[in-house]
Motif scaffolding. Structure first.
Motif, PDB file in Angstrom:
ATOM      1  N   MET A 195       0.829  -1.199   0.000  1.00 21.15           N
ATOM      2  CA  MET A 195       0.000   0.000   0.000  1.00 21.15           C
ATOM      3  C   MET A 195       0.871   1.261   0.000  1.00 21.15           C
ATOM      4  O   MET A 195       0.595   2.233  -0.710  1.00 21.15           O
ATOM      5  CB  MET A 195      -0.924   0.009   1.219  1.00 21.15           C
ATOM      6  N   LEU A 196       1.937   1.231   0.815  1.00 20.51           N
ATOM      7  CA  LEU A 196       2.866   2.362   0.852  1.00 20.51           C
ATOM      8  C   LEU A 196       3.530   2.562  -0.506  1.00 20.51           C
ATOM      9  O   LEU A 196       3.664   3.701  -0.995  1.00 20.51           O
ATOM     10  CB  LEU A 196       3.927   2.124   1.926  1.00 20.51           C
ATOM     11  N   ARG A 209       2.400   1.691  -3.526  1.00 14.98           N
ATOM     12  CA  ARG A 209       1.444   2.228  -4.493  1.00 14.98           C
ATOM     13  C   ARG A 209       1.169   3.711  -4.226  1.00 14.98           C
ATOM     14  O   ARG A 209       1.023   4.500  -5.162  1.00 14.98           O
ATOM     15  CB  ARG A 209       0.146   1.425  -4.442  1.00 14.98           C
ATOM     16  N   TRP A 210       1.125   4.090  -2.950  1.00 16.79           N
ATOM     17  CA  TRP A 210       0.927   5.499  -2.598  1.00 16.79           C
ATOM     18  C   TRP A 210       2.104   6.338  -3.079  1.00 16.79           C
ATOM     19  O   TRP A 210       1.931   7.442  -3.624  1.00 16.79           O
ATOM     20  CB  TRP A 210       0.757   5.622  -1.090  1.00 16.79           C
ATOM     21  N   GLY A 245       1.962   7.035  -6.738  1.00 13.40           N
ATOM     22  CA  GLY A 245       1.011   8.124  -6.994  1.00 13.40           C
ATOM     23  C   GLY A 245       1.585   9.486  -6.674  1.00 13.40           C
ATOM     24  O   GLY A 245       1.379  10.453  -7.430  1.00 13.40           O
ATOM     25  N   VAL A 246       2.322   9.581  -5.565  1.00 13.54           N
ATOM     26  CA  VAL A 246       2.936  10.857  -5.176  1.00 13.54           C
ATOM     27  C   VAL A 246       3.939  11.309  -6.232  1.00 13.54           C
ATOM     28  O   VAL A 246       3.916  12.461  -6.691  1.00 13.54           O
ATOM     29  CB  VAL A 246       3.631  10.723  -3.801  1.00 13.54           C
ATOM     30  N   PHE A 300      -7.927  -1.547   2.238  1.00 12.68           N
ATOM     31  CA  PHE A 300      -7.630  -0.256   1.604  1.00 12.68           C
ATOM     32  C   PHE A 300      -8.399  -0.050   0.300  1.00 12.68           C
ATOM     33  O   PHE A 300      -8.840   1.059  -0.001  1.00 12.68           O
ATOM     34  CB  PHE A 300      -6.131  -0.151   1.322  1.00 12.68           C
ATOM     35  N   TYR A 301      -8.518  -1.124  -0.519  1.00 12.43           N
ATOM     36  CA  TYR A 301      -9.065  -0.956  -1.866  1.00 12.43           C
ATOM     37  C   TYR A 301     -10.365  -1.718  -2.120  1.00 12.43           C
ATOM     38  O   TYR A 301     -10.891  -1.678  -3.226  1.00 12.43           O
ATOM     39  CB  TYR A 301      -8.019  -1.388  -2.898  1.00 12.43           C
TER      40      TYR A 301
END
Length: 592
Positions: free
Chosen positions: A47-48, A50-51, A54-55, A227-228
């Motif tokens: 999750m981190l 993928r985040w 995105g950033v 999360f998703y």
């Protein structure tokens, strides 16, 4: 401050010691508990990751690109290659300075650690791989996110095993748990994650191995769904065959997928070798060169940048791409991914394989629709089948390809043509090229992962671990009579002959002395160097037991001297090699 740090250090070490004693990582209960923990941690890491993608994507491909367009107007789009090149420079510095194992797609390094290093991976790899891959993909590099997450999860498993002093067989299992969790968290596909780890990473479907892997995979998927949600990776309409005559079309698709898979594998291997051989460019600059080429391609075909899921979704939902566009996307994505990863960038090959397969399947589907209008399924159905076929052709893992596609799409009605095309693609790719996209990189280093468990056992053990450090040497000036007495009174079969500087000049064994035993008149005349064998085998301390076995089979000696920087440091006996091999085999049987 120091007292505080030492207190925290003692607390940390105490916690791990308590965990080690409670979990008993060598036992089944401890491994199951660790499997759950690894699944949760890898899921959070995914999750981190993928985040972060995105950033970085928002920072570079949106804001920085808008600045370029605002300042250069229409010409701003021609400055697009600057963005991936900038990302390539940062990625190159990170990898070169901190963890060179983090370059490329990561899975071969995990496979090598399992086969040859007892599952040991440096802990820092997880952090560097996370940042480098997120930067590479977030700045437009053509790569997937599953390879990095597999390596991140595997590193977490290896680190846990090292901290808890797990035996090698358990360490390998923990690495497999991390890999399974990585695939599961990436694609929301727990069954595929477990199968991937068993089929590709460990090569072992034994029940005692598969159960912890499955548990870890489920735990990671659970975290991902928090999360998703439970939405599949790709939401597609339900496709099915219109006519059994379509199997001919799917046969063509399977054959083409096999060929395209080999083209992708060989092209990636070519650019990896090319960039390794280029010495005029600093190592840390090479990813920027590859990324610059990707940026140039992206000026005209922006779909090749990043993971490519948006384009895949478009093809799968029947968004119309022209026939020429489909064909261009197949080869543009192959080139872009090969340049990104071959130059030293960081990312995976799974998503690019899905992209290439979708474009290829869409191309074949459009041709079939034009030739046989009304009697074939939608081109999107062919794209779905093409995705699994190309993945199978590149990875040589048909079971993983089938299951992961089912879990990613939740579409089971097209199973017959899917299995048919995957089987054909795998067969064709193996006929054309024996290595998969994962094993190719290792094969260039002389590592044959698929050479069999026996070879891998011998390859994973260094000569220095088995050689005898206590041995008898003979000085080249010793008289023959003294040499014969020494040999008669020793249990050794081979004796290195050394000169005054300690360099080996020959070896003496019982056979080389046979013709002199009855020549007592020569005992005080002839010296050791004159009866020693001048042509003899040697092993280096860094050689492995597979190399040693080849040497024994060629020469027929019972023992071979081992040298380090020209000096004899030990003696490896044939029987010691086989004893160690049998011990490792028995350990493996106990594990299963």
């Amino acid at each position: 401050m120091d007292k505080g740090k030492s207190g925290l250090s003692r607390l940390f070490n105490g916690v791990w010691a308590w965990l080690a004693s409670r979990l008993n990582v060598g036992g089944n209960y401890g491994v199951l508990v660790l499997a759950v923990v690894l699944g949760v941690l890898t899921g959070l890491g995914a999750m981190l990751f993928r985040w972060l993608i995105g950033v970085f994507s928002n920072l570079f491909l949106v804001r920085l690109y808008d600045i370029l367009v605002a300042n250069f107007g229409v010409m701003g789009k021609y400055a697009l290659p600057v963005i991936p090149a900038l990302g390539g420079i940062i990625v190159g510095i990170l990898i070169y300075k901190f963890a060179r194992e983090a370059k490329g797609h990561g899975v071969p390094e995990v496979m090598e650690s399992v086969a040859l290093k007892g599952g040991r991976i440096r802990p820092r790899v997880a952090l560097i791989k996370t940042i480098a891959s997120a930067l590479c993909i977030g700045t437009g590099g053509s790569a997937g996110r599953e390879g990095p997450i597999v390596q991140i999860g595997s590193t977490l498993g290896s680190t846990a095993g090292q901290v808890l002093h797990a035996p090698p067989r358990r360490m390998r299992l923990l690495v497999g748990c991390g890999a399974a969790a990585g695939i599961s968290a990436t694609f929301n596909a727990p069954i595929a994650g477990a199968v991937f780890a068993a089929e590709i990473i460990l090569g072992n479907f034994a029940a005692t191995t598969f159960a912890p892997i499955l548990i870890s995979s489920v735990a990671a998927s659970f975290v991902g769904r928090i999360f998703y949600g439970e939405i599949p990776s790709f939401i597609v309409p339900s496709y099915e065959m219109v006519s059994y005559w379509e199997l001919f079309n799917y046969m063509v698709l399977g054959v083409l997928a096999g060929v395209v898979g080999v083209v992708f594998t060989r092209m990636l291997g070519y650019f990896e070798g090319l960039f390794e051989d280029i010495k005029c460019i600093p190592v840390w600059m090479k990813p920027a060169v590859g990324a610059l080429v990707v940026g140039v391609i992206a000026i005209y075909l922006p779909q090749v940048m990043g993971v490519g899921y948006t384009t895949i979704e478009g093809i799968l939902t029947d968004v119309k791409f022209s026939l020429m566009m489909m064909g261009l996307l197949v080869f543009a994505k192959i080139l872009a991914t090969s340049m990104t990863l071959g130059s030293g960038g960081s990312g995976g090959i799974f998503a690019p394989s899905l992209f290439i397969g979708a474009a290829l399947g869409g191309f074949v589907g459009q041709v079939a629709s034009n030739l046989f209008p009304g009697s074939t399924a939608s081109p999107a159905a062919y794209a779905l089948v093409g995705m699994a076929a190309v993945v199978s052709a590149t990875t040589h893992a048909p079971l993983s390809a089938l299951i992961i596609l089912f879990e990613m799409t939740r579409n089971y009605k097209i199973i017959l043509p899917l299995m048919f095309a995957v089987a054909l693609a795998t067969t064709i790719s193996r006929l054309l090229y024996r290595e998969s996209i994962y094993t190719m990189k290792l094969a260039r280093r002389g590592v044959r992962i698929r050479g069999g468990r026996e070879e891998n056992i011998l390859r994973s053990i260094k000569v220095s671990e088995v050689m005898r450090r206590e041995y008898t040497t003979i000085q080249n000036s010793n008289r023959l009579g003294d040499v014969i007495e020494m040999v008669r009174g020793s249990e050794e079969s081979v004796f290195p002959v050394l000169d005054r500087e300690g360099e080996i000049v020959g070896i003496i064994d019982a056979h080389s002395l046979n013709e002199y035993v009855l020549e007592e008149a020569m005992y005080d005349i002839v010296v050791a160097e004159e009866v020693a064998r001048r042509r003899f085998p040697l092993l280096n301390v860094d050689d492995n037991l597979l190399t040693a076995l080849d040497r024994f089979q060629i020469t027929g000696y019972e023992a071979i001297p081992v040298v380090d920087n020209g000096k004899v440091v030990g003696l490896l006996h044939r029987r010691d090699l086989f004893n160690r091999y049998q011990m490792e085999i028995l350990l493996g049987v106990d594990e299963e």
